[in-house]
Enzyme design. Structure first.
Site, mmCIF file in Angstrom:
data_model
loop_
_atom_site.group_PDB
_atom_site.id
_atom_site.type_symbol
_atom_site.label_atom_id
_atom_site.label_comp_id
_atom_site.label_asym_id
_atom_site.label_seq_id
_atom_site.Cartn_x
_atom_site.Cartn_y
_atom_site.Cartn_z
ATOM 1 N N CYS A 22 0.792 -1.220 0.000
ATOM 2 C CA CYS A 22 0.000 0.000 0.000
ATOM 3 C C CYS A 22 0.825 1.271 0.000
ATOM 4 C CB CYS A 22 -0.889 0.007 1.235
ATOM 5 S SG CYS A 22 -1.820 -1.506 1.407
ATOM 6 N N GLY A 48 -1.345 1.130 -4.834
ATOM 7 C CA GLY A 48 -2.577 0.421 -4.503
ATOM 8 C C GLY A 48 -3.775 1.078 -5.143
ATOM 9 N N ASN A 123 1.452 0.275 5.617
ATOM 10 C CA ASN A 123 1.970 -0.394 4.413
ATOM 11 C C ASN A 123 2.891 -1.503 4.884
ATOM 12 O OD1 ASN A 123 4.685 0.410 2.174
ATOM 13 N ND2 ASN A 123 3.104 -1.111 1.885
ATOM 14 N N GLY A 124 2.617 -2.704 4.458
ATOM 15 C CA GLY A 124 3.494 -3.808 4.838
ATOM 16 C C GLY A 124 2.716 -5.010 5.306
ATOM 17 N N TYR A 263 10.909 -2.589 -8.912
ATOM 18 C CA TYR A 263 9.591 -2.439 -9.535
ATOM 19 C C TYR A 263 8.662 -1.440 -8.865
ATOM 20 C CZ TYR A 263 4.719 -3.639 -10.547
ATOM 21 O OH TYR A 263 3.406 -3.587 -10.862
HETATM 22 P P1 AMP Z 1 4.415 -12.105 -15.423
HETATM 23 O O1 AMP Z 1 5.013 -12.071 -16.807
HETATM 24 O O2 AMP Z 1 2.999 -12.589 -15.440
HETATM 25 O O3 AMP Z 1 5.281 -12.828 -14.483
HETATM 26 O O4 AMP Z 1 4.316 -10.612 -14.905
HETATM 27 C C1 AMP Z 1 5.468 -9.830 -14.833
HETATM 28 C C2 AMP Z 1 5.052 -8.390 -14.815
HETATM 29 O O5 AMP Z 1 4.404 -8.085 -13.594
HETATM 30 C C3 AMP Z 1 6.244 -7.464 -14.945
HETATM 31 O O6 AMP Z 1 5.955 -6.541 -15.972
HETATM 32 C C4 AMP Z 1 6.319 -6.763 -13.621
HETATM 33 O O7 AMP Z 1 6.596 -5.398 -13.806
HETATM 34 C C5 AMP Z 1 4.953 -6.940 -13.014
HETATM 35 N N1 AMP Z 1 5.017 -7.175 -11.577
HETATM 36 C C6 AMP Z 1 5.998 -7.712 -10.859
HETATM 37 N N2 AMP Z 1 5.679 -7.759 -9.552
HETATM 38 C C7 AMP Z 1 4.467 -7.216 -9.422
HETATM 39 C C8 AMP Z 1 3.603 -6.958 -8.323
HETATM 40 N N3 AMP Z 1 3.966 -7.273 -7.095
HETATM 41 N N4 AMP Z 1 2.416 -6.378 -8.571
HETATM 42 C C9 AMP Z 1 2.060 -6.059 -9.827
HETATM 43 N N5 AMP Z 1 2.832 -6.273 -10.912
HETATM 44 C C10 AMP Z 1 4.027 -6.846 -10.720
#
Ligand code: AMP
Length: 492
Positions: A22, A48, A123-124, A263
């Site tokens: 969050c 979020g 958050n956490g 990310y």
């Molecule tokens: P996938 O190919 O389905 O493994 O999704 C990878 C994508 O999800 C990448 O573009 C990441 O930037 C994104 N991603 C990684 N971790 C998260 C997260 N915790 N929440 C949302 N998106 C994520």
């Protein structure tokens, strides 16, 4: 029979707990505090998108408004902001992974306790929340939500200490995990960061008033000046325009979460004095150094892969092209709680830019592979759009281990890299080749080496499996005792 039902429920709850990934914000002693909070939350929207809330204090009463959805769709309405008067406010953006989101789980939480009102935005993730909850329930506590944050409120309420800040510190000694907390009492704004500083929290100033936020990008929008990061294990108490710093825990070396760098943080937010964008560009440089391939063009997965792709293309001196076009009116792919909708969502969000990819050998850059769902769809999309070859390059190491400190990461079962080797993963996403940044390369891109020739240590269990805070609830064997916690019907 009842036990069997409860066991099933616990299994479901444990495999899909509420993970609070969050954004938090707080401001003290400033006119139109709730409007400023709404703006801060808007800048933190990437943290979020499921729900948002603001609690304000007008000098006599607390006021609370919570909504499903985006800040911009809810808190731009004058009538709502009018219901949040006062010069102090805290706010929260919620991102959970459970199917349903009920309003009762949207934060900030507020409670009237002995000594006054207290509102909490978190958050956490607490790794011992279930254990604490069990104890509290046994002692008669009545939980109204299924969020681990409510444990904090219950513990504060139960503390025998007199002053609110002492009640809060008393509570922090009982919780474990990764957390950044912003709390508001009738007199004070309180910020706290876990002993390792896993989750981020920053301090700023607007005119003479203090502000707290998950990331510095929340200060830019309101014209606040970034002062510093809240230190790991630090509690700050803000009253009027003065700030007191308390360090209740034994000093530990900080270990921020590597995923904020990879990310999660917005690219223009500062982490340890440098923009997330710069770190990510460096990931691209290091990845390029480690890769001996050369394609015709470098294509980022928008937006998460853009900075690393720029770094990669600059190092390799290969043209950077927007081979994928993003529709900005769709939320993050992961936000859809069901796998079938999630995979459909990729097409809703991205399409191939055929004119730039036709007959080209593409180096496709993204920041991470989690399940591999998005990545497979994108590779296919590029081939369908006329690409000759697709070489996938990921600007972080393979994610083999789930998270329990507040990042939405699926269980080991669903993590692609936890179940397949490099060759199998490449086959799964149907690319011509696949390569990840090494762990050494990742650290090199973030830090300079210490005098003893090592890097500062981040919380990097995603890649290494080393969890710096005990996963108490995961290890707990006394499952039957925990069942009692879930006997009521939970809408989450
Ligand atoms: P996938 O190919 O389905 O493994 O999704 C990878 C994508 O999800 C990448 O573009 C990441 O930037 C994104 N991603 C990684 N971790 C998260 C997260 N915790 N929440 C949302 N998106 C994520």
């Amino acid at each position: 029979m009842i036990l069997k039902k409860q066991k099933k429920k616990l299994k479901k709850f444990k495999s899909n707990p509420i993970r609070e990934e969050c954004g938090v914000f707080g401001i003290h002693n400033f006119t139109d505090a709730s409007t400023i909070t709404a703006l801060g939350l808007h800048a933190l929207q990437h943290r979020g998108q499921e729900g948002c809330g603001i609690v304000s204090f007008d000098g006599i009463n607390f006021h609370s408004e919570k909504r499903h959805g985006l800040v911009g769709d809810n808190f731009t309405n004058k009538d709502i902001l009018k219901k949040l008067p006062g010069k102090s406010a805290i706010g929260h953006n919620r991102y959970s992974t459970t199917g349903e989101t009920s309003l009762r789980n949207i934060q900030p939480f507020f409670a009237d306790i002995y000594g006054g009102g207290i509102s909490v935005a978190h958050n956490g993730n607490f790794t011992n929340a279930l254990k604490l909850r069990e104890k509290l329930v046994r002692e008669g506590a009545i939980f109204r939500t299924t969020s681990d944050t409510e444990t904090i409120v219950q513990l504060i309420a139960k503390s025998k200490r007199q002053k609110m800040i002492d009640k809060v510190i008393d509570t922090l000694f009982q919780v474990q995990g990764g957390y950044a907390l912003v709390m508001m009492s009738d007199k004070k704004l309180i910020g706290a960061r876990d002993p390792l500083g896993i989750r981020p929290l920053v301090l700023g100033k607007i005119k003479d008033s203090f502000v707290l936020a998950s990331e510095t990008c929340a200060f830019d929008i309101i014209g606040a000046k970034f002062i510093r990061e809240i230190e790991n294990g630090e509690v700050v108490v803000i009253e009027d325009n003065s700030l007191k710093s308390i360090k209740p825990f034994t000093k530990k070396k900080e270990r921020p979460c590597v995923f904020e760098y990879v990310y999660f943080a917005r690219p223009d937010s500062y982490l340890k004095g440098k923009c997330a964008y710069e770190y990510r560009k460096n990931f691209g440089y290091e990845l390029a150094k480690e890769s001996d391939d050369v394609g015709d063009i470098v294509v980022p997965v928008p937006d998460s892969g853009v900075p690393a792709a720029i770094g990669y293309s600059q190092y390799k001196k290969i043209g950077f092209e927007l081979g994928l076009i993003r529709n900005h009116y769709v939320g993050r792919t992961f936000i859809e709680p069901k796998q079938n909708i999630r995979s459909f969502g990729v097409k809703l969000k991205l399409s191939s830019n055929k004119s730039s990819i036709k007959n080209k050998s593409i180096v496709l850059i993204d920041d991470s592979i989690v399940r591999g769902t998005t990545c497979s769809k994108i590779v296919k999309m590029l081939y369908d759009g006329g690409a000759k070859e697709v070489h996938v390059r990921i600007s972080s190491p393979p994610i083999k281990f789930p998270d329990f400190y507040g990042i939405d990461m699926p269980s080991k079962k669903e993590l692609l890299a936890a179940n397949k080797n490099l060759k199998e993963m490449c086959k799964h996403i149907q690319a011509d080749s696949l390569k990840f940044l090494s762990l050494e390369g990742l650290y090199k891109a973030i830090f300079s080496k210490n005098r003893n020739n090592t890097y500062p240590q981040l919380t990097d269990h995603y890649f290494t499996g080393e969890y710096p805070v005990d996963l108490v609830d995961e290890q707990k064997n006394d499952k039957v005792a925990q069942l009692s916690l879930l006997s009521g019907k939970s809408s989450n």
